[in-house]
Design a protein around this motif. Structure first.
Motif, PDB file in Angstrom:
ATOM      1  N   ARG A  56       5.139   6.514  14.897  1.00 29.21           N
ATOM      2  CA  ARG A  56       6.034   5.371  14.818  1.00 29.21           C
ATOM      3  C   ARG A  56       5.241   4.072  14.918  1.00 29.21           C
ATOM      4  NH1 ARG A  56      11.222   7.955  18.171  1.00 29.21           N
ATOM      5  NH2 ARG A  56      11.863   9.251  16.402  1.00 29.21           N
ATOM      6  N   ASN A  57       5.093   3.415  13.779  1.00 32.85           N
ATOM      7  CA  ASN A  57       4.351   2.167  13.739  1.00 32.85           C
ATOM      8  C   ASN A  57       4.751   1.383  12.491  1.00 32.85           C
ATOM      9  OD1 ASN A  57       2.066   0.451  14.794  1.00 32.85           O
ATOM     10  ND2 ASN A  57       1.313   0.839  12.728  1.00 32.85           N
ATOM     11  N   VAL A  58       4.839   0.071  12.623  1.00 34.31           N
ATOM     12  CA  VAL A  58       5.183  -0.821  11.520  1.00 34.31           C
ATOM     13  C   VAL A  58       4.177  -1.962  11.486  1.00 34.31           C
ATOM     14  CG1 VAL A  58       6.921  -2.373  10.526  1.00 34.31           C
ATOM     15  CG2 VAL A  58       7.641  -0.293  11.734  1.00 34.31           C
ATOM     16  N   ARG A  59       3.584  -2.184  10.322  1.00 31.91           N
ATOM     17  CA  ARG A  59       2.644  -3.302  10.153  1.00 31.91           C
ATOM     18  C   ARG A  59       3.162  -4.201   9.035  1.00 31.91           C
ATOM     19  NH1 ARG A  59      -1.554  -3.819   6.740  1.00 31.91           N
ATOM     20  NH2 ARG A  59      -1.622  -1.574   6.319  1.00 31.91           N
ATOM     21  N   ALA A  96       1.881 -11.312   1.916  1.00 25.60           N
ATOM     22  CA  ALA A  96       2.169 -10.455   0.761  1.00 25.60           C
ATOM     23  C   ALA A  96       3.620  -9.988   0.737  1.00 25.60           C
ATOM     24  CB  ALA A  96       1.242  -9.242   0.771  1.00 25.60           C
ATOM     25  N   ARG A  97       4.325 -10.194   1.854  1.00 26.30           N
ATOM     26  CA  ARG A  97       5.706  -9.718   2.008  1.00 26.30           C
ATOM     27  C   ARG A  97       5.778  -8.207   1.789  1.00 26.30           C
ATOM     28  NH1 ARG A  97       9.044 -14.563  -1.142  1.00 26.30           N
ATOM     29  NH2 ARG A  97       8.574 -16.205   0.389  1.00 26.30           N
ATOM     30  N   ARG A  98       5.003  -7.528   2.603  1.00 27.96           N
ATOM     31  CA  ARG A  98       4.944  -6.069   2.561  1.00 27.96           C
ATOM     32  C   ARG A  98       5.012  -5.526   3.991  1.00 27.96           C
ATOM     33  NH1 ARG A  98       5.746  -6.998  -2.045  1.00 27.96           N
ATOM     34  NH2 ARG A  98       4.631  -6.206  -3.895  1.00 27.96           N
ATOM     35  N   ALA A  99       5.578  -4.347   4.156  1.00 35.45           N
ATOM     36  CA  ALA A  99       5.570  -3.643   5.433  1.00 35.45           C
ATOM     37  C   ALA A  99       5.074  -2.223   5.191  1.00 35.45           C
ATOM     38  CB  ALA A  99       6.957  -3.617   6.057  1.00 35.45           C
ATOM     39  N   VAL A 100       4.085  -1.798   5.963  1.00 36.88           N
ATOM     40  CA  VAL A 100       3.606  -0.417   5.918  1.00 36.88           C
ATOM     41  C   VAL A 100       4.165   0.285   7.148  1.00 36.88           C
ATOM     42  CG1 VAL A 100       1.603   1.089   5.926  1.00 36.88           C
ATOM     43  CG2 VAL A 100       1.534  -1.056   4.632  1.00 36.88           C
ATOM     44  N   VAL A 101       4.891   1.363   6.924  1.00 40.44           N
ATOM     45  CA  VAL A 101       5.689   2.020   7.964  1.00 40.44           C
ATOM     46  C   VAL A 101       5.307   3.492   8.028  1.00 40.44           C
ATOM     47  CG1 VAL A 101       8.042   2.548   8.714  1.00 40.44           C
ATOM     48  CG2 VAL A 101       7.582   0.419   7.473  1.00 40.44           C
ATOM     49  N   THR A 102       4.909   3.971   9.190  1.00 40.84           N
ATOM     50  CA  THR A 102       4.557   5.379   9.333  1.00 40.84           C
ATOM     51  C   THR A 102       5.809   6.260   9.293  1.00 40.84           C
ATOM     52  OG1 THR A 102       4.465   4.987  11.720  1.00 40.84           O
ATOM     53  CG2 THR A 102       2.372   5.064  10.529  1.00 40.84           C
ATOM     54  N   GLY A 103       5.597   7.518   8.933  1.00 44.90           N
ATOM     55  CA  GLY A 103       6.698   8.395   8.551  1.00 44.90           C
ATOM     56  C   GLY A 103       7.703   8.740   9.625  1.00 44.90           C
ATOM     57  N   GLY A 104       7.360   8.589  10.904  1.00 45.15           N
ATOM     58  CA  GLY A 104       8.305   8.907  11.962  1.00 45.15           C
ATOM     59  C   GLY A 104       9.050   7.710  12.514  1.00 45.15           C
ATOM     60  N   SER A 105       8.840   6.552  11.913  1.00 46.65           N
ATOM     61  CA  SER A 105       9.437   5.314  12.425  1.00 46.65           C
ATOM     62  C   SER A 105      10.952   5.316  12.264  1.00 46.65           C
ATOM     63  CB  SER A 105       8.849   4.110  11.698  1.00 46.65           C
ATOM     64  OG  SER A 105       7.449   4.059  11.852  1.00 46.65           O
ATOM     65  N   LEU A 106      11.599   4.507  13.075  1.00 47.39           N
ATOM     66  CA  LEU A 106      13.041   4.310  13.001  1.00 47.39           C
ATOM     67  C   LEU A 106      13.316   2.969  12.336  1.00 47.39           C
ATOM     68  CD1 LEU A 106      14.001   5.516  16.606  1.00 47.39           C
ATOM     69  CD2 LEU A 106      13.739   6.874  14.509  1.00 47.39           C
ATOM     70  N   LEU A 107      14.476   2.856  11.702  1.00 46.45           N
ATOM     71  CA  LEU A 107      14.725   1.636  10.926  1.00 46.45           C
ATOM     72  C   LEU A 107      14.764   0.403  11.821  1.00 46.45           C
ATOM     73  CD1 LEU A 107      17.879   0.327  10.940  1.00 46.45           C
ATOM     74  CD2 LEU A 107      18.359   2.521   9.877  1.00 46.45           C
ATOM     75  N   GLY A 108      15.155   0.566  13.081  1.00 45.87           N
ATOM     76  CA  GLY A 108      15.155  -0.568  13.996  1.00 45.87           C
ATOM     77  C   GLY A 108      13.774  -1.137  14.226  1.00 45.87           C
ATOM     78  N   HIS A 109      12.752  -0.272  14.158  1.00 43.76           N
ATOM     79  CA  HIS A 109      11.387  -0.760  14.294  1.00 43.76           C
ATOM     80  C   HIS A 109      11.038  -1.701  13.145  1.00 43.76           C
ATOM     81  CE1 HIS A 109      10.563   3.353  16.422  1.00 43.76           C
ATOM     82  NE2 HIS A 109      11.119   2.472  17.236  1.00 43.76           N
ATOM     83  N   THR A 156      18.074   5.492  13.242  1.00 40.06           N
ATOM     84  CA  THR A 156      17.951   6.392  12.095  1.00 40.06           C
ATOM     85  C   THR A 156      16.485   6.492  11.686  1.00 40.06           C
ATOM     86  OG1 THR A 156      20.120   5.703  11.297  1.00 40.06           O
ATOM     87  CG2 THR A 156      18.670   6.785   9.712  1.00 40.06           C
ATOM     88  N   GLY A 157      16.028   7.694  11.350  1.00 40.14           N
ATOM     89  CA  GLY A 157      14.664   7.874  10.896  1.00 40.14           C
ATOM     90  C   GLY A 157      14.467   7.317   9.493  1.00 40.14           C
ATOM     91  N   VAL A 158      13.385   6.572   9.310  1.00 40.68           N
ATOM     92  CA  VAL A 158      13.095   5.993   8.008  1.00 40.68           C
ATOM     93  C   VAL A 158      12.874   7.089   6.963  1.00 40.68           C
ATOM     94  CG1 VAL A 158      11.379   4.644   6.712  1.00 40.68           C
ATOM     95  CG2 VAL A 158      12.198   3.825   8.920  1.00 40.68           C
ATOM     96  N   GLY A 159      12.165   8.161   7.334  1.00 40.13           N
ATOM     97  CA  GLY A 159      11.820   9.199   6.364  1.00 40.13           C
ATOM     98  C   GLY A 159      13.014   9.831   5.685  1.00 40.13           C
ATOM     99  N   GLY A 160      13.966  10.312   6.466  1.00 35.96           N
ATOM    100  CA  GLY A 160      15.141  10.944   5.880  1.00 35.96           C
ATOM    101  C   GLY A 160      16.011   9.968   5.138  1.00 35.96           C
ATOM    102  N   LEU A 161      16.211   8.786   5.726  1.00 30.99           N
ATOM    103  CA  LEU A 161      17.054   7.767   5.103  1.00 30.99           C
ATOM    104  C   LEU A 161      16.526   7.388   3.729  1.00 30.99           C
ATOM    105  CD1 LEU A 161      19.334   5.438   5.655  1.00 30.99           C
ATOM    106  CD2 LEU A 161      17.301   4.005   5.858  1.00 30.99           C
ATOM    107  N   VAL A 162      15.243   7.075   3.650  1.00 30.32           N
ATOM    108  CA  VAL A 162      14.688   6.512   2.425  1.00 30.32           C
ATOM    109  C   VAL A 162      14.564   7.550   1.325  1.00 30.32           C
ATOM    110  CG1 VAL A 162      12.663   5.393   1.411  1.00 30.32           C
ATOM    111  CG2 VAL A 162      13.502   4.672   3.662  1.00 30.32           C
ATOM    112  N   THR A 163      14.092   8.736   1.636  1.00 31.64           N
ATOM    113  CA  THR A 163      13.906   9.725   0.568  1.00 31.64           C
ATOM    114  C   THR A 163      15.229  10.145  -0.061  1.00 31.64           C
ATOM    115  OG1 THR A 163      13.843  11.523   2.205  1.00 31.64           O
ATOM    116  CG2 THR A 163      11.726  10.602   1.484  1.00 31.64           C
ATOM    117  N   GLY A 164      16.351   9.947   0.667  1.00 35.70           N
ATOM    118  CA  GLY A 164      17.656  10.235   0.087  1.00 35.70           C
ATOM    119  C   GLY A 164      18.227   9.092  -0.725  1.00 35.70           C
ATOM    120  N   GLY A 165      17.665   7.908  -0.604  1.00 30.89           N
ATOM    121  CA  GLY A 165      18.152   6.731  -1.328  1.00 30.89           C
ATOM    122  C   GLY A 165      18.091   5.493  -0.458  1.00 30.89           C
ATOM    123  N   GLY A 166      18.810   5.523   0.668  1.00 26.83           N
ATOM    124  CA  GLY A 166      18.726   4.436   1.621  1.00 26.83           C
ATOM    125  C   GLY A 166      19.720   3.319   1.417  1.00 26.83           C
TER     126      GLY A 166
END
Length: 503
Positions: free
Chosen positions: A144-147, A152-165, A185-195
């Motif tokens: 769980r980490n967000v950079r 550049a207006r970019r966020a790099v988010v590790t796979g176990g992060s939560l959307l609140g992070h 909510t986990g970012v991984g499941g949310l995003v791969t389904g559409g989000g």
């Protein structure tokens, strides 16, 4: 109107269930020092196998994170997911800490005859797909980490992060990306389904703001994917669910937005349900993209009355808010109206569930291409509350920017929907469920003819047929099969809206 708001209470937040630091160092040392025994397990296709103690010890040696067996401290916390209807017991849990650990866990599953494999991020799978019996759970909560790069207006988010992070880190720079409606909510499941999310009509789905991913595929390789590198994998990950591997990193495009939004709910007596729904059907298709407008019929358990309620989040200029919301005021004085200026990050937390074990759940869902009068009548006629359960039917608004992306641009194909319709029942965990599940299935039978396809994150495995998956992805299905066959030819990742490979 958010579908999980009714689970709110004062207990420990659901996200805490996933963290591995709840036990003393002495307990962890004893667990790691124990010699594992052979374990009975099951493959993805149901074959009974035995995991040797040597193989388990080797996995432990290869991971920087922990491997938990049923007797280990932390196992029961780690195996639980949000919906307590599913009380499954994996043979072992790999609490991974990075891509190298994920690769080792995937190699272990593949090398052990395709061991049944579940992937848990936030544990929000309504249908229990983030856990399993006698298989391997890959627990991403240690990743769980967000950079944020504000230039550049970019966020790099590790796979176990939560959307609140992500919301917290990005909004500190006045930036956002559309991610869900419940902060744990986990970012991984949310995003791969559409989000979907409160900003999706303005900025598109989460997958429409995805720039690149890193994915551990079934062969244990870590692959980077973007529009230029492994574009087929990048296409499939954007809406194809967990079919292709475990995403260890997401890179999102961020958008400037003011921190303050106009949000809240407007609630009317359930007796006015037809009026509320009719107003929604008239206004929602023409509403500006900056307005996320949902509507629900709901009846809490106990003696509380039922309600018909609008859920509002307007992220446009504050000077236009009253004009945008004026059509919703046509029904006169409501029971309650708490719509007002609010902090966006706080709004994103407003539906959080702090006692995830209190209420069991069952859900049906489907996308609605149009909202005809016959559908509204069926919704009102069939809605029945019960003092022993929570009952809700809700439209989560779609269209806007979501509909302006081509159907075949990403694996997610339901671009033309006006809304995602959900029917939900919840009852006290441990009490009898059959009557509540039977009710929502019967109610849904009258509504389903008005739907086309389903949101893969709201999967109902109890009634899913292979043809449902084919129909849901439509013209994208054959391309999904080709991508699945290339990256997961043995169908290791099957606890999802499963696309079967041709091998």
């Amino acid at each position: 109107m958010q579908r999980r708001t009714f689970f709110r209470s004062t207990a420990v937040a659901a996200a805490a269930l996933s963290f591995p630091d709840r036990h003393s160092f002495a307990e962890l040392y004893r667990a790691a020092d124990q010699q594992p025994q052979d374990l009975a397990a099951v493959t993805g296709d149901g074959k009974q196998i035995t995991l040797s103690s040597k193989a388990i010890a080797d996995l432990r040696a290869r991971l920087r994170g922990r491997v938990l067996l049923s007797a280990d401290p932390g196992y029961d916390d780690a195996r639980r997911i949000l919906n307590p209807s599913f009380d499954k017991r994996p043979a072992l849990i790999a609490q991974v800490t990075g891509a190298a650990d994920v690769r080792a866990a995937v190699d272990f599953a593949r090398e052990n005859q395709g061991l049944l494999t579940a992937v848990k991020c936030g544990g929000h799978s309504f249908s229990g797909q983030s856990t399993c019996d006698r298989g391997l759970m890959v627990d991403l909560s240690g990743m769980r980490n967000v950079r944020v790069d504000p230039v550049a207006r970019r966020a790099v988010v590790t796979g176990g992060s939560l959307l609140g992070h992500v919301d917290h880190e990005a909004m500190a720079y006045g930036l956002v990306t559309p991610l869900g409606t419940v902060s744990h909510t986990g970012v991984g499941g949310l995003v791969t389904g559409g989000g979907f999310g409160r900003l999706a009509r303005r900025f598109g789905l989460a997958i429409d703001n995805l720039v690149a991913v890193d994915v551990v595929t079934a062969d244990g390789q870590l692959r980077h994917a973007s529009k230029d590198v492994n574009p087929d994998l990048f296409w499939g990950v954007r809406g194809g669910g967990g079919n292709f591997g475990i995403v260890t990193s997401f890179e999102f495009r961020l958008h400037p937005m003011q921190r303050q939004v106009i949000a809240g709910s407007i609630r009317y007596p359930i007796a006015r349900a037809q009026e509320v729904l009719s107003l929604y059907a008239d206004y929602a298709p023409t509403a500006p993209d900056e307005l996320q407008l949902d509507v629900a019929l709901l009846k809490p358990p106990g003696d509380a009355p039922g309600m018909a309620s609008f859920g509002v989040c307007y992220s446009g200029p504050a000077s236009r808010a009253e004009a945008v919301l004026a059509p919703l005021r046509k029904l006169g004085t409501p029971l309650a109206d708490d719509v007002g200026a609010k902090d966006y990050v706080a709004v994103q937390k407003s539906g959080d569930i702090s006692d995830p074990r209190a209420m069991a759940m069952y859900l049906k869902s489907g996308f609605v291409p149009q909202i005809p009068a016959a559908l509204l009548k069926a919704m009102v006629d069939g809605f029945r509350g019960d003092p022993t359960r929570y009952t809700q039917i809700v439209f989560v608004q779609s269209a806007g920017a979501i509909s302006r992306v081509g159907t075949e641009t990403t694996a997610f194909s339901q671009r033309s929907a006006q809304a995602n319709m959900l029917g939900i029942v919840g009852w006290p965990n441990g009490s009898e469920s059959a009557q509540h599940v039977a009710y929502i299935k019967q109610y849904w039978a009258a509504l389903e003819p008005f739907t086309h396809g389903f949101y893969t994150n709201d999967l109902d495995m109890t009634s899913l047929k292979a043809s449902d998956v084919t129909d849901n992805f439509g013209r994208n299905y054959d391309r999904l099969v080709a991508t699945k066959t290339k990256y997961d030819p043995r169908n290791l990742f099957r606890l999802n809206a499963n696309v079967k490979p041709t091998v």
